[in-house]
Design a protein around this motif. Structure first.
Motif, PDB file in Angstrom:
ATOM      1  N   ILE A  19      32.188   8.647  33.350  1.00 43.91           N
ATOM      2  CA  ILE A  19      32.304   8.872  34.790  1.00 43.91           C
ATOM      3  C   ILE A  19      31.356   7.927  35.519  1.00 43.91           C
ATOM      4  CG2 ILE A  19      32.182  10.571  36.656  1.00 43.91           C
ATOM      5  CD1 ILE A  19      32.477  12.763  34.601  1.00 43.91           C
ATOM      6  N   GLU A  20      31.879   7.185  36.476  1.00 49.40           N
ATOM      7  CA  GLU A  20      31.083   6.330  37.349  1.00 49.40           C
ATOM      8  C   GLU A  20      31.215   6.848  38.774  1.00 49.40           C
ATOM      9  OE1 GLU A  20      31.756   2.183  37.013  1.00 49.40           O
ATOM     10  OE2 GLU A  20      31.873   2.193  34.809  1.00 49.40           O
ATOM     11  N   PHE A  21      30.086   7.066  39.447  1.00 48.68           N
ATOM     12  CA  PHE A  21      30.132   7.659  40.776  1.00 48.68           C
ATOM     13  C   PHE A  21      28.946   7.198  41.613  1.00 48.68           C
ATOM     14  CE2 PHE A  21      28.153  10.417  37.713  1.00 48.68           C
ATOM     15  CZ  PHE A  21      27.039  10.929  38.329  1.00 48.68           C
ATOM     16  N   LYS A  22      28.962   7.578  42.857  1.00 51.25           N
ATOM     17  CA  LYS A  22      27.924   7.196  43.818  1.00 51.25           C
ATOM     18  C   LYS A  22      27.282   8.449  44.385  1.00 51.25           C
ATOM     19  CE  LYS A  22      27.290   4.184  47.860  1.00 51.25           C
ATOM     20  NZ  LYS A  22      28.010   3.311  48.835  1.00 51.25           N
ATOM     21  N   VAL A  23      25.964   8.398  44.610  1.00 49.67           N
ATOM     22  CA  VAL A  23      25.220   9.555  45.104  1.00 49.67           C
ATOM     23  C   VAL A  23      24.348   9.126  46.283  1.00 49.67           C
ATOM     24  CG1 VAL A  23      25.197  10.705  42.855  1.00 49.67           C
ATOM     25  CG2 VAL A  23      23.351   9.146  43.458  1.00 49.67           C
ATOM     26  N   HIS A  24      23.764  10.128  46.946  1.00 49.07           N
ATOM     27  CA  HIS A  24      22.852   9.836  48.051  1.00 49.07           C
ATOM     28  C   HIS A  24      21.517   9.301  47.530  1.00 49.07           C
ATOM     29  CE1 HIS A  24      25.326  11.399  51.292  1.00 49.07           C
ATOM     30  NE2 HIS A  24      25.555  12.504  50.603  1.00 49.07           N
ATOM     31  N   ASP A  25      21.003   9.919  46.483  1.00 49.74           N
ATOM     32  CA  ASP A  25      19.683   9.563  45.959  1.00 49.74           C
ATOM     33  C   ASP A  25      19.748   9.596  44.432  1.00 49.74           C
ATOM     34  OD1 ASP A  25      17.011   9.482  45.101  1.00 49.74           O
ATOM     35  OD2 ASP A  25      16.292  10.446  46.921  1.00 49.74           O
ATOM     36  N   VAL A  26      19.565   8.446  43.788  1.00 49.62           N
ATOM     37  CA  VAL A  26      19.671   8.357  42.330  1.00 49.62           C
ATOM     38  C   VAL A  26      18.610   9.210  41.649  1.00 49.62           C
ATOM     39  CG1 VAL A  26      19.306   6.796  40.371  1.00 49.62           C
ATOM     40  CG2 VAL A  26      20.817   6.120  42.238  1.00 49.62           C
ATOM     41  N   TYR A  27      17.382   9.177  42.149  1.00 50.97           N
ATOM     42  CA  TYR A  27      16.297   9.914  41.495  1.00 50.97           C
ATOM     43  C   TYR A  27      16.523  11.428  41.599  1.00 50.97           C
ATOM     44  CZ  TYR A  27      13.977   5.373  41.638  1.00 50.97           C
ATOM     45  OH  TYR A  27      13.682   4.044  41.482  1.00 50.97           O
ATOM     46  N   ARG A  28      16.929  11.883  42.769  1.00 45.51           N
ATOM     47  CA  ARG A  28      17.185  13.318  42.930  1.00 45.51           C
ATOM     48  C   ARG A  28      18.376  13.764  42.085  1.00 45.51           C
ATOM     49  NH1 ARG A  28      19.255  15.301  48.643  1.00 45.51           N
ATOM     50  NH2 ARG A  28      21.108  14.284  47.749  1.00 45.51           N
ATOM     51  N   ARG A  46      27.300   6.902  34.836  1.00 47.75           N
ATOM     52  CA  ARG A  46      26.734   5.719  35.495  1.00 47.75           C
ATOM     53  C   ARG A  46      26.865   5.923  36.999  1.00 47.75           C
ATOM     54  NH1 ARG A  46      26.103   0.414  33.437  1.00 47.75           N
ATOM     55  NH2 ARG A  46      25.832  -1.146  35.062  1.00 47.75           N
ATOM     56  N   PHE A  47      25.742   5.927  37.711  1.00 52.20           N
ATOM     57  CA  PHE A  47      25.801   6.200  39.143  1.00 52.20           C
ATOM     58  C   PHE A  47      24.747   5.386  39.884  1.00 52.20           C
ATOM     59  CE2 PHE A  47      23.440   9.364  36.800  1.00 52.20           C
ATOM     60  CZ  PHE A  47      22.267   9.551  37.496  1.00 52.20           C
ATOM     61  N   ASN A  48      25.048   5.122  41.175  1.00 58.68           N
ATOM     62  CA  ASN A  48      24.149   4.355  42.025  1.00 58.68           C
ATOM     63  C   ASN A  48      24.141   4.932  43.424  1.00 58.68           C
ATOM     64  OD1 ASN A  48      26.637   3.613  42.929  1.00 58.68           O
ATOM     65  ND2 ASN A  48      26.381   1.427  42.683  1.00 58.68           N
ATOM     66  N   GLN A  49      23.432   4.283  44.323  1.00 59.70           N
ATOM     67  CA  GLN A  49      23.314   4.735  45.696  1.00 59.70           C
ATOM     68  C   GLN A  49      23.398   3.524  46.628  1.00 59.70           C
ATOM     69  OE1 GLN A  49      19.162   6.303  45.317  1.00 59.70           O
ATOM     70  NE2 GLN A  49      18.678   4.854  46.944  1.00 59.70           N
ATOM     71  N   ASN A  50      23.377   3.790  47.936  1.00 60.23           N
ATOM     72  CA  ASN A  50      23.321   2.697  48.896  1.00 60.23           C
ATOM     73  C   ASN A  50      22.018   1.923  48.724  1.00 60.23           C
ATOM     74  OD1 ASN A  50      25.816   3.274  50.114  1.00 60.23           O
ATOM     75  ND2 ASN A  50      24.889   4.775  51.489  1.00 60.23           N
ATOM     76  N   THR A  51      22.010   0.675  49.196  1.00 62.97           N
ATOM     77  CA  THR A  51      20.817  -0.168  49.061  1.00 62.97           C
ATOM     78  C   THR A  51      19.600   0.550  49.645  1.00 62.97           C
ATOM     79  OG1 THR A  51      22.153  -2.180  49.184  1.00 62.97           O
ATOM     80  CG2 THR A  51      19.797  -2.387  49.627  1.00 62.97           C
ATOM     81  N   LEU A  52      18.526   0.600  48.850  1.00 59.69           N
ATOM     82  CA  LEU A  52      17.305   1.295  49.249  1.00 59.69           C
ATOM     83  C   LEU A  52      16.389   0.330  50.010  1.00 59.69           C
ATOM     84  CD1 LEU A  52      15.385   3.774  49.067  1.00 59.69           C
ATOM     85  CD2 LEU A  52      14.564   2.816  46.906  1.00 59.69           C
TER      86      LEU A  52
END
Length: 292
Positions: free
Chosen positions: A58-67, A214-220
């Motif tokens: 599963i590949e997805f996007k989240v608000h905050d990778v660490y959280r 595998r997941f990421n977030q918007n540019t920090l």
């Protein structure tokens, strides 16, 4: 969010549909085997339960990778699973330095944050775990499920193991064994152990499903105030520098006067020489004028 839940809902549905289909196929194969068991003389084959090994990616996007990483780890532990791999990587994309004052700077940097996790979840809790991911994700890039039916392989390995074990037990009842026979039996025993280990691996993979996440977030964007390391920018206030200049000039003048005072003897000799020159020069002019 509806799209996310729909995508993962389809993954869950495919999971149980695949399990049901594989189970039905296996039962159908078993029934066919039973109908011909008299002709093939294998009616004594033991029945075996369905061995389905399920893996998902599963590949997805989240608000905050660490959280999200913390939430996923907590969900895995609460369901009796295990995190076997976890990696978070931040890739710098650029930075800009903005002066705040003479002695401090504001550094604004941008990072792409991405995480990779490999988890093993009890297969009976797979639906619950996937739903937890759906609740935390903002966008699903990819969701893939693979189901590998190892029922026949497991049954084949078990039968071979039992057959080999019977032969070995019969050989071990002999009172004397030649060295060559003993080595052959040892090799056969190793194969029996290896088959047992393979069956144990299959059992473990059946009880626990493996998921690659595998997941990421918007540019920090990160802002940080740091000291200015350019020493030329560190100066005193203008009024203080003006006062320091006056004091320095006064000290220089006093030092010059004191230095000249050290030459008092030469000054006196110079004055005497100058007066003598004036005296003799005046007398010479008077004598010259009298002679005319």
């Amino acid at each position: 969010m509806k799209t996310i839940k729909f995508s993962l809902g389809m993954l869950i549905a495919l999971t149980f549909a695949a399990c049901s289909a594989n189970k039905g196929n296996y039962e159908s194969d078993s029934a066919s085997a039973d109908s011909t068991s008299i002709e093939t003389s294998v009616s004594d084959l033991p029945a075996t339960e369905t061995k389905l090994v399920k893996t998902a990616n599963i590949e997805f996007k989240v608000h905050d990778v660490y959280r999200s990483s913390r939430h996923i780890s907590q969900s895995v532990r609460s369901l009796g699973g295990l995190v076997t791999h976890h990696n978070i990587e931040s890739t710098p994309q650029g930075s800009k330095t903005i002066p705040l004052s003479n002695d401090s700077l504001l550094v604004v940097s941008s990072y792409d944050v991405e995480a990779e996790m490999t988890v093993r979840i009890p297969s009976n809790h797979l639906e619950e775990f996937v739903q937890a991911i759906a609740d935390d994700a903002t966008f699903i890039k990819q969701a893939r499920l693979d189901v590998d039916d190892r029922s026949i392989d497991f049954l084949s390995s078990s039968l071979k193991q039992q057959s080999r074990q019977k032969i070995l037990d019969a050989q071990n009842l002999k009172e004397k064994l030649k060295t060559k026979d003993a080595l052959t039996i040892a090799d056969e025993q190793d194969q029996v152990i290896e088959q047992k280990m393979n069956n144990l691996r299959t059992e473990a993979n059946t009880r626990y499903s493996t998921l690659e996440l595998r997941f990421n977030q918007n540019t920090l964007i990160k802002k940080e105030a740091i000291p200015n390391n350019d020493l030329s920018t560190y100066r005193s206030p203008t009024t203080q520098r003006f006062g320091d200049a006056l004091a320095t000039g006064l000290n220089f003048t006093l030092d010059l006067i004191i230095g000249i005072t050290h030459l008092w003897a030469f000054i006196i000799l110079g004055i005497i020489g100058w007066l003598a020159y004036r005296y003799f020069s005046r007398n010479w002019k008077q004598k010259a004028s009298s002679a005319q």
